[in-house]
Design a protein around this motif. Structure first.
Motif, PDB file in Angstrom:
ATOM      1  N   UNK A  73       0.836  -1.194   0.000  1.00  0.00           N
ATOM      2  CA  UNK A  73       0.000   0.000   0.000  1.00  0.00           C
ATOM      3  C   UNK A  73       0.877   1.252   0.000  1.00  0.00           C
ATOM      4  N   UNK A  74       1.925   1.253   0.833  1.00  0.00           N
ATOM      5  CA  UNK A  74       2.825   2.405   0.907  1.00  0.00           C
ATOM      6  C   UNK A  74       3.521   2.616  -0.430  1.00  0.00           C
ATOM      7  N   UNK A 111       3.083   5.101   6.953  1.00  0.00           N
ATOM      8  CA  UNK A 111       2.798   3.870   7.696  1.00  0.00           C
ATOM      9  C   UNK A 111       2.018   4.185   8.958  1.00  0.00           C
ATOM     10  N   UNK A 112       2.441   5.209   9.680  1.00  0.00           N
ATOM     11  CA  UNK A 112       1.747   5.602  10.911  1.00  0.00           C
ATOM     12  C   UNK A 112       0.313   6.037  10.612  1.00  0.00           C
ATOM     13  N   UNK A 113       0.129   6.786   9.538  1.00  0.00           N
ATOM     14  CA  UNK A 113      -1.209   7.243   9.158  1.00  0.00           C
ATOM     15  C   UNK A 113      -2.102   6.069   8.809  1.00  0.00           C
ATOM     16  N   UNK A 114      -1.599   5.135   7.996  1.00  0.00           N
ATOM     17  CA  UNK A 114      -2.402   3.982   7.593  1.00  0.00           C
ATOM     18  C   UNK A 114      -2.752   3.085   8.779  1.00  0.00           C
ATOM     19  N   UNK A 115      -1.823   2.909   9.698  1.00  0.00           N
ATOM     20  CA  UNK A 115      -2.102   2.112  10.890  1.00  0.00           C
ATOM     21  C   UNK A 115      -3.147   2.795  11.765  1.00  0.00           C
ATOM     22  N   UNK A 163      -6.200   0.891   8.075  1.00  0.00           N
ATOM     23  CA  UNK A 163      -6.226   0.466   6.681  1.00  0.00           C
ATOM     24  C   UNK A 163      -5.520  -0.871   6.536  1.00  0.00           C
ATOM     25  N   UNK A 164      -4.466  -1.083   7.315  1.00  0.00           N
ATOM     26  CA  UNK A 164      -3.695  -2.313   7.246  1.00  0.00           C
ATOM     27  C   UNK A 164      -3.161  -2.645   8.626  1.00  0.00           C
ATOM     28  N   UNK A 165      -2.742  -3.898   8.799  1.00  0.00           N
ATOM     29  CA  UNK A 165      -2.162  -4.325  10.062  1.00  0.00           C
ATOM     30  C   UNK A 165      -0.667  -4.095  10.031  1.00  0.00           C
TER      31      UNK A 165
END
Length: 68
Positions: free
Chosen positions: A6-7, A52-56, A60-62
């Motif tokens: 995703x990133x 990564x911090x934003x998506x976590x 959005x993802x694990x």
């Protein structure tokens, strides 16, 4: 899709969009491309990535290493 994929997709999209905006609108948009590139380089060395911090935070993802 994994967090890493995703990133990568987001970074690639940002680069593509900023290159197109730099070509079609204003060359200063290429500075955003440089920012994305520098962020990718620093995250390779520091293992810290804001996206990564934003998506976590948005669930959005694990985190990497968690299955299922």
């Amino acid at each position: 899709m994994t967090l890493e994929n995703i990133i990568r997709a987001i970074a690639g999209t940002f680069v593509f969009i900023s290159l197109m905006l730099g070509y079609l609108v204003n060359p200063y948009w290429h500075l955003f491309t440089a920012f994305v590139g520098l962020n990718l380089i620093q995250s390779a060395f520091t293992h810290w990535c804001l996206m990564e911090k934003i998506l976590l935070r948005l669930n959005v993802a694990k985190p990497l290493g968690q299955n299922g």
